[in-house]
Design a protein around this motif. Structure first.
Motif, PDB file in Angstrom:
ATOM      1  N   PHE A 133       0.814  -1.220   0.000  1.00 43.36           N
ATOM      2  CA  PHE A 133       0.000   0.000   0.000  1.00 43.36           C
ATOM      3  C   PHE A 133       0.846   1.269   0.000  1.00 43.36           C
ATOM      4  CE2 PHE A 133      -4.713  -0.089   1.343  1.00 43.36           C
ATOM      5  CZ  PHE A 133      -4.999  -0.984   0.339  1.00 43.36           C
ATOM      6  N   ASP A 134       1.771   1.357   0.933  1.00 42.34           N
ATOM      7  CA  ASP A 134       2.544   2.590   1.069  1.00 42.34           C
ATOM      8  C   ASP A 134       3.451   2.809  -0.138  1.00 42.34           C
ATOM      9  OD1 ASP A 134       3.259   4.906   2.756  1.00 42.34           O
ATOM     10  OD2 ASP A 134       5.241   3.971   2.780  1.00 42.34           O
ATOM     11  N   ARG A 137       1.375   4.070  -3.031  1.00 38.16           N
ATOM     12  CA  ARG A 137       0.989   5.462  -2.796  1.00 38.16           C
ATOM     13  C   ARG A 137       2.114   6.412  -3.182  1.00 38.16           C
ATOM     14  NH1 ARG A 137       2.024   9.145   0.750  1.00 38.16           N
ATOM     15  NH2 ARG A 137       3.237   7.727   2.077  1.00 38.16           N
ATOM     16  N   THR A 177      -2.867   9.963  -2.522  1.00 41.31           N
ATOM     17  CA  THR A 177      -3.186  10.188  -1.115  1.00 41.31           C
ATOM     18  C   THR A 177      -3.565   8.847  -0.472  1.00 41.31           C
ATOM     19  OG1 THR A 177      -5.549  10.528  -1.498  1.00 41.31           O
ATOM     20  CG2 THR A 177      -4.098  12.452  -1.708  1.00 41.31           C
ATOM     21  N   PRO A 178      -3.521   8.751   0.849  1.00 38.89           N
ATOM     22  CA  PRO A 178      -3.968   7.515   1.513  1.00 38.89           C
ATOM     23  C   PRO A 178      -5.402   7.144   1.150  1.00 38.89           C
ATOM     24  CG  PRO A 178      -2.730   8.856   3.052  1.00 38.89           C
ATOM     25  CD  PRO A 178      -2.898   9.690   1.824  1.00 38.89           C
ATOM     26  N   GLN A 217      -6.785   3.710  -0.584  1.00 38.20           N
ATOM     27  CA  GLN A 217      -7.867   2.941   0.033  1.00 38.20           C
ATOM     28  C   GLN A 217      -8.968   2.667  -0.980  1.00 38.20           C
ATOM     29  OE1 GLN A 217      -7.773   1.745   3.180  1.00 38.20           O
ATOM     30  NE2 GLN A 217      -9.723   0.687   2.895  1.00 38.20           N
TER      31      GLN A 217
END
Length: 414
Positions: A37-38, A41, A47-48, A52
């Protein structure tokens, strides 16, 4: 005359393995990329919230398309629907691997979600097409056993791929898996729904079927029970980046701390369910399963309020909960399908849709709201299993009332 798959233990095991692989593709496509995920991104400048959305968009599409996979298979056959969906999934995975923006990734994740659920939904109908209830429960338990390997393997593979080759390698890998499943399914997947039993693909009978299944109170209660049971466990899966990374201080390659105990529990529960077939009534198996799940949720709640979570103790309640969840799933699924013998595909679709919408709510709203505090996560698990138990008890009451109404009244002796 029984189908060759039903009469050969070796063919039955191979059939179960193939259906498990098809059913596993959906959760595998979630678990494999959670550790990245990170990295995704930062790579896409997202953006987070946007990252998501790659998950919530996938899950929403996954849940909505559940409405149609089974109904299509009732009309056109099980095999064509699965093969078409696998081809679409493979192409979407290739496109996701090559996308240059987070918005493109969201779009292709949605296309993945639209196609990936066919194996899970149609596979359930295929099992009931071929097998009587006891054998169907055993095979469904065997599928659950194989199915349990995916969440353990996926994050390990995902962590290794993106750490060594970058996050795009995850989607190249998913495309390769899709291509292999297309080839194997083309060669080995049988058609289990003969033309003589197919439903006409026309809006009027189709809507009549949706109305017949979708407004049935017993069906809705069973589907919600299955959805809440799974999501009490799924809450920790989708919260893994925060639960493991923030609260327990684990790196992406250490996600197995959550997934391996969970899958051990799922595999144990599946074995118990398979052994219970023919020895216990399905409702008895489900009753024991709720005892496991309720005990695990209560222990998890007490632990998180009494102590700061640490390894390995934080994982034990989740593992025990997984045992109960896997015990209950085959029996609840087959009980749901048997409500509508002529529309098993549609029943599987709508059951999956109900569960899928709960999945989307968990991933999009509940997990982000509860994951900042492990006590909130424990409360979330307890609330969901309580909701599942209430639905199951309400179903039992409905079934008893229906059975009493259908019994002929005894005449009083003169």
């Amino acid at each position: 005359m029984p189908h060759p798959i039903a009469s050969s233990p070796r063919a039955r095991a191979g059939f179960a393995a193939l259906l498990a692989a098809l059913a596993t593709l959906g959760p595998f496509s979630i678990d494999a990329y959670l550790p990245a995920f990170d990295r995704i991104r930062r790579s896409l400048g997202a953006t987070p919230l946007e990252i998501q959305q790659t998950l919530s968009g996938y899950l929403f599409a996954f849940g909505v398309m559940f409405l149609f996979h089974g109904a299509l298979s009732d009309s056109f056959g099980r095999r064509p629907v699965i093969l078409t969906a696998l081809v679409v999934y493979t192409l979407a995975s290739l496109a996701a691997a090559m996308t240059g923006s987070v918005h493109g990734l969201i779009v292709w994740r949605v296309v993945q979600g639209l196609s990936v659920g066919a194996g899970m939904v149609v596979g359930r109908a295929m099992i009931r097409d071929l097998f009587e209830p006891e054998d169907a429960q055993r095979l469904m338990s065997l599928v659950t056993l194989f199915f349990g390997l995916a969440p353990a393997v996926a994050p390990v593979i995902g962590g290794a791929l993106f750490s060594g080759l970058g996050w795009r390698a995850l989607f190249w890998f998913l495309a390769a898996v899709g291509l292999v499943l297309v080839a194997v399914s083309w060669k080995l997947l049988p058609e289990t729904h003969p033309e003589g039993k197919r439903q006409p693909f026309h809006p009027v009978p189709l809507l009549a079927g949706y109305r017949e299944v979708g407004v049935n109170r017993r069906f809705l209660l069973l589907s919600l029970a299955a959805g809440f049971n799974f999501n009490a466990f799924f809450l920790y899966i989708v919260s893994a980046p925060v639960f493991l990374g923030t609260h327990l201080g684990l790196g992406p390659r250490q996600y197995a701390w959550l997934f391996i105990p969970s899958i051990a529990g799922i595999m144990a529960g599946a074995q118990i369910s398979g052994r219970a077939a023919g020895r216990l009534l399905p409702r008895q198996t489900i009753g024991f399963a709720y005892a496991f799940m309720a005990s695990a949720a209560a222990a998890n709640l007490l632990y998180n309020f009494a102590f700061r979570p640490a390894l390995p103790w934080a994982m034990l309640p989740i593992m025990v909960f997984a045992i109960g969840f896997a015990m209950a799933m085959p029996s609840i699924t087959l009980t749901t399908l048997d409500l509508f013998p002529t529309r098993r595909g549609m029943a599987a679709s709508l059951q999956g849709f109900v569960s899928g919408m709960v999945n989307t709510l968990t991933a999009g709203l509940i997990s982000p709201a509860l994951s900042p505090d492990t006590r909130w996560l424990a409360l979330g698990m307890a609330a969901m299993i309580a909701a599942g138990a209430i639905c199951w008890l309400a179903y039992l009451r409905e079934a008893r009332e229906r059975a009493s109404e259908s019994r002929p009244m005894r005449r009083r002796p003169v």
